[in-house]
Enzyme design. Structure first.
Site, short mmCIF file in Angstrom:
data_model
loop_
_atom_site.label_atom_id
_atom_site.label_comp_id
_atom_site.label_asym_id
_atom_site.label_seq_id
_atom_site.Cartn_x
_atom_site.Cartn_y
_atom_site.Cartn_z
NE ARG A 4 -3.44 2.55 2.54
CZ ARG A 4 -4.45 2.78 3.36
NH1 ARG A 4 -4.85 1.86 4.21
NH2 ARG A 4 -5.06 3.95 3.34
CG ASN B 297 -11.02 -1.00 -0.81
OD1 ASN B 297 -12.16 -0.91 -1.22
ND2 ASN B 297 -10.63 -0.46 0.34
CB CYS C 173 -18.28 0.31 0.32
SG CYS C 173 -17.26 1.77 0.63
CG HIS D 111 -13.99 3.78 -2.73
ND1 HIS D 111 -12.73 3.37 -2.38
CD2 HIS D 111 -14.79 3.38 -1.71
CE1 HIS D 111 -12.76 2.76 -1.21
NE2 HIS D 111 -14.02 2.75 -0.79
CE1 TYR E 180 -11.37 6.11 -0.81
CE2 TYR E 180 -13.61 6.20 0.06
CZ TYR E 180 -12.30 5.76 0.15
OH TYR E 180 -11.92 4.96 1.20
#
Length: 435
Positions: free
Chosen positions: A93, A147, A167, A197, A251
């Protein structure tokens, strides 16, 4: 109904105590008898499992918590399988949120080039897990919280699995709006539309009573009375939100203020480094045998109301509860599922995020009023990217990766896509069988 078996793949996640707390509090909604945590990281898994056991025991919940590194053993005969894994861990990440900045693009783990990298690592692994579920628990529902949820869920559904994506954005808005208005969250119904998102709340109905069909529209009232708080939560300008007449998800900031976000990330560093530090601290806390509640620090990890949304969704699918996580009446919850004509400007196999009727027969999106061009254009654009991203994840190849990046609205320039493709493959070669 007899007690259920719930398997969590990625059970060593620091999110898991949040789930255990939700299972304990909502035991009448979802009667779980066995919680199986599946994770290859043995030391981490035992710390998380220990706290999960103590949380359940503190609330006199009878469920047992077992652990295993074997997906096959963990999911066997499960009633539902929750996916919350992170291929490559926080180190991957950190890369996803760093190298795109070198090309002037936002570094984020679910959108843009970083989101594509995560999809490429994740989709093959998730499909392998799903095949294990199909063999050993063919009636189990797979609930994907991993995700990028839209792409991963599309992969699962395309392969014919009993799957739905989840989500916490919608339930987060529901709870925030209810708090602003001082009402039961069950009285809030959202006109929530888009992709995972990439969603907007185009309307907020205050129901007469929880689960009722009648109510009144209160979004304008929320924007007048609580606009400053809503804008601060989203880190978006209030004039923009008022001009939209809708509340975008957090987002959307990556799209509406892309260059500002890039500058901020270059100055302040990635969220990944902060999350990694929080995780280290949480795992130290989880090792304390006296700790038997989820620590306040967990709220900073993200995933607010994740346990409530997960419990309500699984309960609806298995027929043990209403599943009304969106406040939209019994059996209705905002989920990620096949479009199947709901948004007529998208292909049927696209995965959208909208309110849906959820019960033991499955998931059926509710009708959606026509989507305004301002939103429909971006939704269609990102859907095309997601289709190309899935093809790249399934088949590999430099050209497929490049096409997905070129199609993404936050990239869309050939030279930039060239540089991003080179960096993506270089940073993820260990996870890409074809590279």
């Amino acid at each position: 109904m007899s007690a259920l078996k719930l398997a969590v793949v990625g059970g060593g996640s620091t999110y898991t105590p949040e789930l255990a707390d939700g299972l304990a509090r909502l035991r009448d909604t979802l009667p779980v008898g066995e919680l199986v945590l599946v994770d290859p990281a043995a030391e981490r898994l035992e710390r998380v499992a220990g706290l999960a056991r103590r949380i359940l025991a503190r609330q006199d919940h009878p469920a047992t918590v077992t652990t295993t590194a074997s997906v096959a053993a963990g999911v066997e005969d499960a009633d539902a399988v929750l996916l919350q894994l992170r291929v490559g861990g926080q180190a991957a990440r950190e890369q996803d949120e760093t190298w795109p900045l070198e090309c002037g693009c936002v570094g984020q783990e679910t959108t843009g080039a970083g989101g594509l990298a995560k999809a490429l690592r994740t989709v093959p692994v998730v499909l392998g897990i799903a095949e294990q579920v199909r063999r050993t628990a063919p009636r189990a529902w797979i609930v994907d919280f991993t995700n990028p949820v839209g792409i991963v869920t599309r992969a699962l559904l395309t392969a014919g699995h009993r799957a739905v994506g989840l989500c916490n954005v919608a339930i987060g808005f529901q709870r925030r709006f209810a708090r602003h208005l001082g009402v039961d969250p069950g009285r809030i119904r959202l006109d929530h539309v888009g992709l995972n998102h990439l969603t907007w709340e185009r309307g907020v109905t205050l129901l007469d009573t929880p689960g009722a069909t009648g109510g009144r529209e209160v979004l304008p009232e929320l924007l007048v009375g609580f606009g400053e708080q809503i804008a601060a939560d989203l880190r978006l300008p209030l004039p923009l939100i008022r001009r939209l007449g809708a509340v975008p998800s957090y987002y959307l900031r990556y799209f509406y203020q892309h260059d500002t976000v890039v500058d901020e990330l270059r100055t302040n560093g990635s969220r990944a480094s902060r999350v990694a530090a929080i995780e280290r601290q949480l795992l130290e806390m989880y090792a304390d045998p006296a700790l038997d509640t989820k620590p306040d620090l967990l709220a900073q990890r993200g995933g607010a109301f994740y346990s409530e949304a997960a419990v309500q969704l699984v309960a609806a699918l298995l027929g043990t509860g209403s599943g009304s996580g969106s406040g939209d009446g019994a059996g209705v919850q905002v989920v990620d599922t096949r479009n199947d004509g709901t948004l007529p400007f998208l292909p049927d196999d696209a995965v959208i995020e909208v309110p849906a009727a959820v019960d033991t027969d499955g998931v059926r999106p509710l009708p959606v009023r026509p989507v305004e061009p301002l939103y429909a254009g971006l939704i269609a654009h990102v859907t095309a990217y997601e289709q190309l991203a899935l093809e790249a994840a399934l088949k590999g190849g430099y050209d497929r990766v490049h096409s997905a990046l070129l199609a993404h609205p936050l990239i869309g320039q050939a030279e930039r896509a060239d540089r991003l493709t080179d960096r993506l493959i270089a940073h993820n070669r260990a996870h890409l069988s074809w590279a």
